[in-house]
Write an enzyme that holds these catalytic residues in place. Structure first.
Site, PDB file in Angstrom:
ATOM      1  N   ARG A   1      -2.084   8.181 -11.478  1.00  0.00           N
ATOM      2  CA  ARG A   1      -3.193   8.333 -12.429  1.00  0.00           C
ATOM      3  C   ARG A   1      -4.520   8.687 -11.745  1.00  0.00           C
ATOM      4  NH1 ARG A   1      -2.957   2.853 -15.607  1.00  0.00           N
ATOM      5  NH2 ARG A   1      -4.940   3.633 -16.435  1.00  0.00           N
TER       6      ARG A   1
ATOM      7  N   ALA B   1     -46.955  17.896  15.912  1.00  0.00           N
ATOM      8  CA  ALA B   1     -46.332  18.400  14.689  1.00  0.00           C
ATOM      9  C   ALA B   1     -45.732  19.786  14.925  1.00  0.00           C
ATOM     10  CB  ALA B   1     -47.361  18.464  13.568  1.00  0.00           C
TER      11      ALA B   1
ATOM     12  N   GLY C   1      10.784  -0.877  -5.413  1.00  0.00           N
ATOM     13  CA  GLY C   1      10.164  -2.018  -6.066  1.00  0.00           C
ATOM     14  C   GLY C   1       9.393  -2.917  -5.130  1.00  0.00           C
TER      15      GLY C   1
ATOM     16  N   ARG D   1     -26.143   5.674   5.797  1.00  0.00           N
ATOM     17  CA  ARG D   1     -24.755   6.117   5.798  1.00  0.00           C
ATOM     18  C   ARG D   1     -23.840   5.230   6.639  1.00  0.00           C
ATOM     19  NH1 ARG D   1     -25.208  11.925   7.891  1.00  0.00           N
ATOM     20  NH2 ARG D   1     -22.961  11.588   8.157  1.00  0.00           N
TER      21      ARG D   1
ATOM     22  N   ALA E   1       0.823  -1.213   0.000  1.00  0.00           N
ATOM     23  CA  ALA E   1       0.000   0.000   0.000  1.00  0.00           C
ATOM     24  C   ALA E   1       0.856   1.261   0.000  1.00  0.00           C
ATOM     25  CB  ALA E   1      -0.922  -0.011   1.223  1.00  0.00           C
ATOM     26  N   ALA E   2       2.020   1.178  -0.637  1.00  0.00           N
ATOM     27  CA  ALA E   2       2.966   2.295  -0.578  1.00  0.00           C
ATOM     28  C   ALA E   2       2.872   3.243  -1.761  1.00  0.00           C
ATOM     29  CB  ALA E   2       4.397   1.763  -0.479  1.00  0.00           C
ATOM     30  N   GLY E   3       2.178   2.823  -2.832  1.00  0.00           N
ATOM     31  CA  GLY E   3       2.181   3.595  -4.065  1.00  0.00           C
ATOM     32  C   GLY E   3       1.403   4.895  -3.988  1.00  0.00           C
TER      33      GLY E   3
END
Length: 425
Positions: free
Chosen positions: A15, A393, A79, A301, A9-11
């Site tokens: 893009r 109400a 890498g 949610r 998860a380092a990238g």
């Protein structure tokens, strides 16, 4: 055998064109990395998340949500093989299995990972990679097999012969290995390539050269390794995940009136004979009982628990709330940080005012069984409406209401006769 996971998860995700790390982009309000961690947490007793770009953001997400995962910094980023080596100091004396996955493949299923591990064990492999069959592999690395069907190696498309380019089996980028047999490889990888990087794929040749048994497991459904590299990919993956979830729900007895405009998170559970009406959006983790009616245009949610025979109708938003059986919230209401009993009726336009913008504190609204809330009411939390009480109400409720009482806060009605005619002269 004991299992640990290493998640890449380092990238940066260039893009994506975003200030947010790629693995923290969301599908149905859940980060991509969360899908991977959720799908390994029941299989692996510990996970190592390799972080790099905006590491502090990814670390924060992991720390706040996953007790059995820890982050490991890769800096500089040299890498994929180098990334895995960052976890080596934590696994120095470990002798079990390690599974390696990318943090941007949210469609991978827990059941698929388990099949992959089972295959690795059943074949007595030391190293197994996951592969997939594509009719048009394009620029993907090709799987080369030995005559006995074990794995010989991976050839990148740019280096492949015309004959090898005809191969349709490609590397899916997921690995399972006997750590004590392969850990030495990560200290012996070479970076004599154009990029000057240490490639994870090189552990295959290392394993072969060291007499290890190397195999490839063919993935059944190629969609599961769909990687996210752009906003377009994110939208495509969201649609694929939603279609998969809706199909699963309908197979299990849930009616989805119009699947083309209904969105339901993978973490939402729905009981049989419940009907989901069009343009409903259910994100996050929710649990809905049997014989409910949700929508149209309803929005959950996350953190919502709904018991049986509940109606949540048009333009009703619900967040982090429990709703008892036979309760109705039919129109144009907001229910947040609340606990509603059974046989409660919420009139149109009711708001639970759960957030104090001065203190930034969210408080709870509690409506006991048989409570009736009139239309256009505001319930200012923290507040409790006891059993059987009615709210008239247009009321603004700032104090608790006792059982079976009627709460009214509106001003007395005044009627000025002939007022229109008088002001019109």
């Amino acid at each position: 055998m004991e299992l640990k996971s290493i998640i890449m998860a380092a990238g940066k995700g260039t893009r994506m064109k975003s200030d947010t790390p790629k693995v923290l982009h969301k599908i149905m309000d859940k980060p991509l990395l969360g899908y991977i961690l959720d799908n390994v947490k029941n299989l692996a007793d510990e996970s190592f998340v390799i972080v790099g770009h905006k590491a502090e953001d990814v670390e924060k997400f992991v720390k706040e949500n996953y007790e059995c995962a820890k982050t490991v910094l890769q800096s500089p980023q040299l890498g994929t093989g180098h990334a895995v080596s960052m976890a080596c100091p934590y696994l120095e004396d470990y002798k079990g299995l390690v599974i390696i996955l990318n943090g941007d493949i949210p469609l991978i299923r827990e059941s698929t990972i388990k099949k992959f591990i089972d295959y690795h064990n059943s074949t007595n492999s030391d190293l197994t990679i996951m592969s997939a069959i594509f009719e048009d592999p394009e620029k993907l690395g090709r799987i080369i097999r030995e005559k006995d069907n074990t794995l010989k190696g991976i050839v990148e498309a740019k280096d492949a012969t015309p004959e090898q380019l005809e191969i349709k089996e490609i590397n899916a980028g997921i690995y399972c290995l006997n750590w004590d047999k392969l850990k030495k490889a990560f200290g012996e990888l070479k970076n004599n390539n154009a990029q000057g990087e240490y490639y994870l794929t090189d552990i295959i040749s290392w394993g072969k050269n060291n007499g290890l048994k190397v195999n490839a497991y063919v993935l059944e459904n190629n969609e599961e390794i769909f990687g996210i590299n752009s906003r377009l990919h994110l939208a495509e993956a969201t649609k694929l995940m939603n279609d998969r979830k809706i199909h699963e729900l309908m197979e299990n007895g849930v009616t989805i009136v119009d699947p083309s405009c209904t969105w339901i998170s993978d973490d939402t559970e729905i009981g049989r004979d419940t009907i989901i009406y069009p343009s409903t959006y259910l994100e996050g983790k929710n649990k809905i009982g049997k014989n409910c009616k949700i929508g149209p245009f309803a929005h959950f949610r996350g953190g919502v628990e709904v018991e049986d025979n509940v109606k949540i109708g048009n333009f009703v938003e619900v967040k982090k709330s429990k709703i008892g059986s036979n309760t109705n919230a039919g129109h144009l209401s907001y229910i947040g940080d609340s606990e509603l009993g059974s046989h409660v009726n919420i009139g149109a336009g009711t708001i639970t005012a759960n957030f104090n913008p001065i203190t930034n504190v969210k408080s709870k609204t509690v409506l006991k069984d048989n409570v009736k809330i009139g239309s256009n009411s505001v319930l200012v939390a923290p507040v409790t409406i006891e059993e059987g009480a009615n709210v008239a109400a247009g009321a603004v409720i700032t104090k608790d209401v006792k059982a079976w009482a009627l709460a009214i806060t509106r001003a007395p009605l005044k009627v000025l006769e002939n007022w229109v005619k008088k002001v019109s002269k």
